[in-house]
Scaffold this active site. Structure first.
Site, PDB file in Angstrom:
ATOM      1  N   TYR A 198       0.840  -1.205   0.000  1.00  0.00           N
ATOM      2  CA  TYR A 198       0.000   0.000   0.000  1.00  0.00           C
ATOM      3  C   TYR A 198       0.873   1.252   0.000  1.00  0.00           C
ATOM      4  O   TYR A 198       0.731   2.123  -0.868  1.00  0.00           O
ATOM      5  CB  TYR A 198      -0.888  -0.038   1.239  1.00  0.00           C
ATOM      6  CG  TYR A 198      -1.888   1.095   1.378  1.00  0.00           C
ATOM      7  CD1 TYR A 198      -3.034   1.149   0.592  1.00  0.00           C
ATOM      8  CD2 TYR A 198      -1.697   2.087   2.333  1.00  0.00           C
ATOM      9  CE1 TYR A 198      -3.971   2.169   0.757  1.00  0.00           C
ATOM     10  CE2 TYR A 198      -2.624   3.107   2.500  1.00  0.00           C
ATOM     11  CZ  TYR A 198      -3.757   3.146   1.713  1.00  0.00           C
ATOM     12  OH  TYR A 198      -4.679   4.154   1.880  1.00  0.00           O
ATOM     13  N   ASN A 243      -6.281   9.665   8.361  1.00  0.00           N
ATOM     14  CA  ASN A 243      -7.380   8.790   8.818  1.00  0.00           C
ATOM     15  C   ASN A 243      -8.738   9.497   8.830  1.00  0.00           C
ATOM     16  O   ASN A 243      -8.910  10.471   9.559  1.00  0.00           O
ATOM     17  CB  ASN A 243      -7.097   8.253  10.219  1.00  0.00           C
ATOM     18  CG  ASN A 243      -5.856   7.393  10.269  1.00  0.00           C
ATOM     19  OD1 ASN A 243      -4.763   7.861   9.983  1.00  0.00           O
ATOM     20  ND2 ASN A 243      -6.022   6.130  10.613  1.00  0.00           N
ATOM     21  N   VAL A 290     -11.921   2.957  13.806  1.00  0.00           N
ATOM     22  CA  VAL A 290     -13.150   3.616  14.273  1.00  0.00           C
ATOM     23  C   VAL A 290     -14.354   2.690  14.085  1.00  0.00           C
ATOM     24  O   VAL A 290     -15.155   2.489  15.009  1.00  0.00           O
ATOM     25  CB  VAL A 290     -13.368   4.970  13.557  1.00  0.00           C
ATOM     26  CG1 VAL A 290     -14.691   5.591  13.989  1.00  0.00           C
ATOM     27  CG2 VAL A 290     -12.215   5.921  13.838  1.00  0.00           C
ATOM     28  N   ASN A 316     -14.281  -0.601  13.694  1.00  0.00           N
ATOM     29  CA  ASN A 316     -14.119  -1.767  14.581  1.00  0.00           C
ATOM     30  C   ASN A 316     -14.636  -1.461  15.986  1.00  0.00           C
ATOM     31  O   ASN A 316     -15.450  -2.217  16.539  1.00  0.00           O
ATOM     32  CB  ASN A 316     -12.631  -2.146  14.706  1.00  0.00           C
ATOM     33  CG  ASN A 316     -12.242  -3.257  13.749  1.00  0.00           C
ATOM     34  OD1 ASN A 316     -12.974  -3.568  12.818  1.00  0.00           O
ATOM     35  ND2 ASN A 316     -11.069  -3.828  13.963  1.00  0.00           N
ATOM     36  N   THR A 350      -0.858   6.863  18.301  1.00  0.00           N
ATOM     37  CA  THR A 350      -1.826   7.942  18.048  1.00  0.00           C
ATOM     38  C   THR A 350      -2.235   8.013  16.577  1.00  0.00           C
ATOM     39  O   THR A 350      -1.511   7.575  15.690  1.00  0.00           O
ATOM     40  CB  THR A 350      -1.254   9.322  18.435  1.00  0.00           C
ATOM     41  OG1 THR A 350      -0.221   9.669  17.505  1.00  0.00           O
ATOM     42  CG2 THR A 350      -0.726   9.332  19.853  1.00  0.00           C
TER      43      THR A 350
HETATM   44  P1  NAD Z   1     -12.772   1.834   0.579  1.00  0.00           P
HETATM   45  O1  NAD Z   1     -12.098   0.510   0.678  1.00  0.00           O
HETATM   46  O2  NAD Z   1     -14.107   1.983   1.221  1.00  0.00           O
HETATM   47  O3  NAD Z   1     -12.922   2.281  -0.938  1.00  0.00           O
HETATM   48  C1  NAD Z   1     -12.048   1.873  -1.969  1.00  0.00           C
HETATM   49  C2  NAD Z   1     -12.899   1.510  -3.185  1.00  0.00           C
HETATM   50  O4  NAD Z   1     -12.037   1.148  -4.278  1.00  0.00           O
HETATM   51  C3  NAD Z   1     -13.818   0.311  -2.932  1.00  0.00           C
HETATM   52  O5  NAD Z   1     -15.104   0.611  -3.378  1.00  0.00           O
HETATM   53  C4  NAD Z   1     -13.169  -0.803  -3.759  1.00  0.00           C
HETATM   54  O6  NAD Z   1     -14.102  -1.785  -4.165  1.00  0.00           O
HETATM   55  C5  NAD Z   1     -12.564  -0.024  -4.899  1.00  0.00           C
HETATM   56  N1  NAD Z   1     -11.443  -0.700  -5.589  1.00  0.00           N
HETATM   57  C6  NAD Z   1     -10.388  -1.324  -5.029  1.00  0.00           C
HETATM   58  N2  NAD Z   1      -9.565  -1.786  -5.983  1.00  0.00           N
HETATM   59  C7  NAD Z   1     -10.119  -1.451  -7.188  1.00  0.00           C
HETATM   60  C8  NAD Z   1      -9.726  -1.672  -8.542  1.00  0.00           C
HETATM   61  N3  NAD Z   1      -8.616  -2.310  -8.857  1.00  0.00           N
HETATM   62  N4  NAD Z   1     -10.551  -1.191  -9.511  1.00  0.00           N
HETATM   63  C9  NAD Z   1     -11.707  -0.543  -9.211  1.00  0.00           C
HETATM   64  N5  NAD Z   1     -12.113  -0.312  -7.940  1.00  0.00           N
HETATM   65  C10 NAD Z   1     -11.325  -0.761  -6.939  1.00  0.00           C
HETATM   66  O7  NAD Z   1     -11.742   2.911   1.169  1.00  0.00           O
HETATM   67  P2  NAD Z   1     -11.890   4.491   1.372  1.00  0.00           P
HETATM   68  O8  NAD Z   1     -11.624   4.783   2.783  1.00  0.00           O
HETATM   69  O9  NAD Z   1     -13.134   4.984   0.748  1.00  0.00           O
HETATM   70  O10 NAD Z   1     -10.628   5.003   0.548  1.00  0.00           O
HETATM   71  C11 NAD Z   1     -10.734   5.619  -0.716  1.00  0.00           C
HETATM   72  C12 NAD Z   1      -9.372   6.115  -1.154  1.00  0.00           C
HETATM   73  O11 NAD Z   1      -8.876   7.063  -0.216  1.00  0.00           O
HETATM   74  C13 NAD Z   1      -8.337   5.000  -1.265  1.00  0.00           C
HETATM   75  O12 NAD Z   1      -7.525   5.244  -2.389  1.00  0.00           O
HETATM   76  C14 NAD Z   1      -7.523   5.166  -0.005  1.00  0.00           C
HETATM   77  O13 NAD Z   1      -6.194   4.727  -0.177  1.00  0.00           O
HETATM   78  C15 NAD Z   1      -7.587   6.666   0.220  1.00  0.00           C
HETATM   79  N6  NAD Z   1      -7.397   6.995   1.645  1.00  0.00           N
HETATM   80  C16 NAD Z   1      -8.402   6.791   2.544  1.00  0.00           C
HETATM   81  C17 NAD Z   1      -8.178   7.079   3.882  1.00  0.00           C
HETATM   82  C18 NAD Z   1      -9.228   6.923   4.935  1.00  0.00           C
HETATM   83  O14 NAD Z   1      -8.954   7.102   6.103  1.00  0.00           O
HETATM   84  N7  NAD Z   1     -10.486   6.614   4.608  1.00  0.00           N
HETATM   85  C19 NAD Z   1      -6.911   7.540   4.292  1.00  0.00           C
HETATM   86  C20 NAD Z   1      -5.929   7.699   3.347  1.00  0.00           C
HETATM   87  C21 NAD Z   1      -6.179   7.439   2.022  1.00  0.00           C
HETATM   88  N1  UDP Z   2      -6.268  -0.573  15.871  1.00  0.00           N
HETATM   89  C1  UDP Z   2      -6.662  -1.095  17.098  1.00  0.00           C
HETATM   90  N2  UDP Z   2      -7.723  -1.946  17.108  1.00  0.00           N
HETATM   91  C2  UDP Z   2      -8.424  -2.294  15.994  1.00  0.00           C
HETATM   92  C3  UDP Z   2      -8.032  -1.756  14.753  1.00  0.00           C
HETATM   93  C4  UDP Z   2      -6.929  -0.899  14.735  1.00  0.00           C
HETATM   94  O1  UDP Z   2      -6.075  -0.785  18.139  1.00  0.00           O
HETATM   95  O2  UDP Z   2      -9.389  -3.072  16.114  1.00  0.00           O
HETATM   96  C5  UDP Z   2      -5.138   0.382  15.828  1.00  0.00           C
HETATM   97  C6  UDP Z   2      -4.051   0.051  14.809  1.00  0.00           C
HETATM   98  O3  UDP Z   2      -3.083  -0.792  15.383  1.00  0.00           O
HETATM   99  C7  UDP Z   2      -3.504   1.431  14.487  1.00  0.00           C
HETATM  100  C8  UDP Z   2      -4.696   2.360  14.659  1.00  0.00           C
HETATM  101  O4  UDP Z   2      -5.655   1.631  15.419  1.00  0.00           O
HETATM  102  O5  UDP Z   2      -2.521   1.801  15.412  1.00  0.00           O
HETATM  103  C9  UDP Z   2      -5.335   2.783  13.339  1.00  0.00           C
HETATM  104  O6  UDP Z   2      -5.571   1.611  12.573  1.00  0.00           O
HETATM  105  P1  UDP Z   2      -6.328   1.629  11.188  1.00  0.00           P
HETATM  106  O7  UDP Z   2      -6.240   0.263  10.636  1.00  0.00           O
HETATM  107  O8  UDP Z   2      -7.663   2.235  11.351  1.00  0.00           O
HETATM  108  O9  UDP Z   2      -5.522   2.672  10.289  1.00  0.00           O
HETATM  109  P2  UDP Z   2      -3.963   2.929   9.961  1.00  0.00           P
HETATM  110  O10 UDP Z   2      -3.100   2.067  10.839  1.00  0.00           O
HETATM  111  O11 UDP Z   2      -3.823   2.600   8.531  1.00  0.00           O
HETATM  112  O12 UDP Z   2      -3.784   4.356  10.295  1.00  0.00           O
END
Ligand code: NAD
Ligand code: UDP
Ligand code: UDP
Length: 310
Positions: free
Chosen positions: A144, A173, A187, A189, A209
């Site tokens: 990723y 996040n 969140v 979870n 954090t």
């Molecule tokens: P999500 O998993 O809910 O959405 C991702 C979507 O992409 C899903 O609908 C999935 O089916 C689709 N997808 C995955 N692979 C695909 C492919 N090869 N072709 C077509 N569709 C595909 O996640 P999200 O939280 O909505 O995230 C959306 C974007 O924002 C992602 O690129 C993620 O990396 C980025 N992002 C999200 C967060 C967050 O906290 N939500 C943080 C950082 C970056």
């Molecule tokens: N985390 C946790 N319990 C859970 C899921 C996640 O304590 O059930 C922790 C995880 O180890 C991380 C933080 O929460 O430190 C955020 O995790 P998440 O997977 O949401 O996002 P990311 O690590 O990609 O920021």
């Protein structure tokens, strides 16, 4: 009225974006392979004559005519992006190449949903856009992190080499309604566990954090970035700088759900970043953007959503 492609449009963030763009009167083409996204996230949009839903995997070429592209397709939860890591890298890298090729041909403006994960386990705190990051290239999160880093490289090279209009958004996040209950991110979870009366799973000591942004704030920042002048290419951090430990988050979720559940400790996943907080000075100055929804208010709305849908 513009023709706008949203990849990953049936996911958590994508579905909110599609809804917002339709509300502004645009024509929206939502492309998704439904790996983590769900039809039900966009079911309420299907009746709109300006909305089209296409099942497609962006690692394969896509020929459509559009004015703007929001490239969100990619699983975002560690559980899901580590399930098929090769596909995750393909989605980030081949997906970016295809969407950039499409942008080049159609002269569309294109926004990349990048991530705070490109900073890895950071030694600079809070993280500014100028920080190069600290990612373990061989670790389980690398599919990723490195995929997203390579996508940023591709975006900047298509910009320099081919003059493609790009926007790189580093998302921190984000949480809110329409997260998948099985998503695995913290969140959702914690809320789902509390509402089901199950113990809350704290990974490690819970002293790591994160800084949580409510989805509406995030989408506002995303649209402002897309609509900003062409010389604002990013990268630009979008997130909420209020930082919490995971233990504090668990306590807030217990308070908001009124659940009587225990905290159980589970092993800390490999390479889990210890701290994360965005420096949003650039977003404030370039986009006049800052978050407006507090964690308490956002949790209230998200708990309401899960209470209704679980
Ligand atoms: P999500 O998993 O809910 O959405 C991702 C979507 O992409 C899903 O609908 C999935 O089916 C689709 N997808 C995955 N692979 C695909 C492919 N090869 N072709 C077509 N569709 C595909 O996640 P999200 O939280 O909505 O995230 C959306 C974007 O924002 C992602 O690129 C993620 O990396 C980025 N992002 C999200 C967060 C967050 O906290 N939500 C943080 C950082 C970056
Ligand atoms: N985390 C946790 N319990 C859970 C899921 C996640 O304590 O059930 C922790 C995880 O180890 C991380 C933080 O929460 O430190 C955020 O995790 P998440 O997977 O949401 O996002 P990311 O690590 O990609 O920021
Ligand atoms: N591509 C696409 N849709 C388009 C134009 C291009 O999916 O409308 C894909 C195409 O498959 C190609 C990739 O985008 O492999 C990169 O396109 P580019 O024009 O940069 O490269 P080239 O076609 O020269 O390899």
């Amino acid at each position: 009225m513009k023709k706008i492609l949203v990849t990953g449009g049936a996911g958590f963030l994508g579905s909110h974006l599609c809804e917002r763009l339709l509300g502004e009167g645009h024509e929206v083409l939502c492309v998704d392979n439904f790996f983590t996204g769900r039809r039900q996230n966009v079911a309420h949009l299907i009746a709109s004559p300006n909305f089209e839903l296409l099942r497609h995997d962006i690692t394969f070429p896509l020929y459509v005519e559009v004015d703007e592209i929001y490239n969100l397709a990619c699983p975002a939860s560690p559980v899901h992006y580590q399930f098929d890591p090769v596909q995750t890298t393909k989605t980030s890298v081949l997906g970016a190449i295809n969407m950039l090729g499409l942008a080049k041909r159609t002269k569309a403006k294109i926004l990349q949903a990048s991530t705070s994960e490109i900073y890895g386990d950071p030694e600079v705190h809070p993280q500014t856009e100028s920080y190069w990051g600290r990612v373990n290239v061989l670790g389980p999160r690398a599919c990723y992190d490195e995929g997203k880093r390579c996508a940023e490289t591709l975006f900047s090279d298509y910009h320099r080499q081919h003059g493609v209009k790009i926007k790189i958004m580093r998302i921190f996040n984000t949480y809110g309604p329409r997260m998948n209950p099985d998503d695995g991110r913290v969140v959702s979870n914690f809320i789902v566990q509390a509402l089901r009366g199950e113990p809350i799973t704290l990974y490690g000591e819970g002293i790591q954090t994160r800084s949580f942004c409510y989805v509406d704030d995030l989408i506002e920042g995303m649209i402002r970035l897309m609509n900003s002048p062409d010389d604002v290419t990013g990268p630009i951090n979008i997130g909420n700088p209020s930082e919490f430990t995971m233990r504090a988050l668990a306590e807030k979720v217990i308070e908001h759900t009124g659940a009587q559940v225990d905290l159980v400790h589970m092993p800390l996943p490999a390479d889990d970043p210890r701290q994360r907080q965005p420096d949003i000075t650039l977003a404030k100055t370039k986009l006049d953007w800052q978050p407006t929804v507090s964690l308490d208010e956002g949790l209230r709305r998200t708990v309401d959503y899960f209470r209704r849908t679980l």
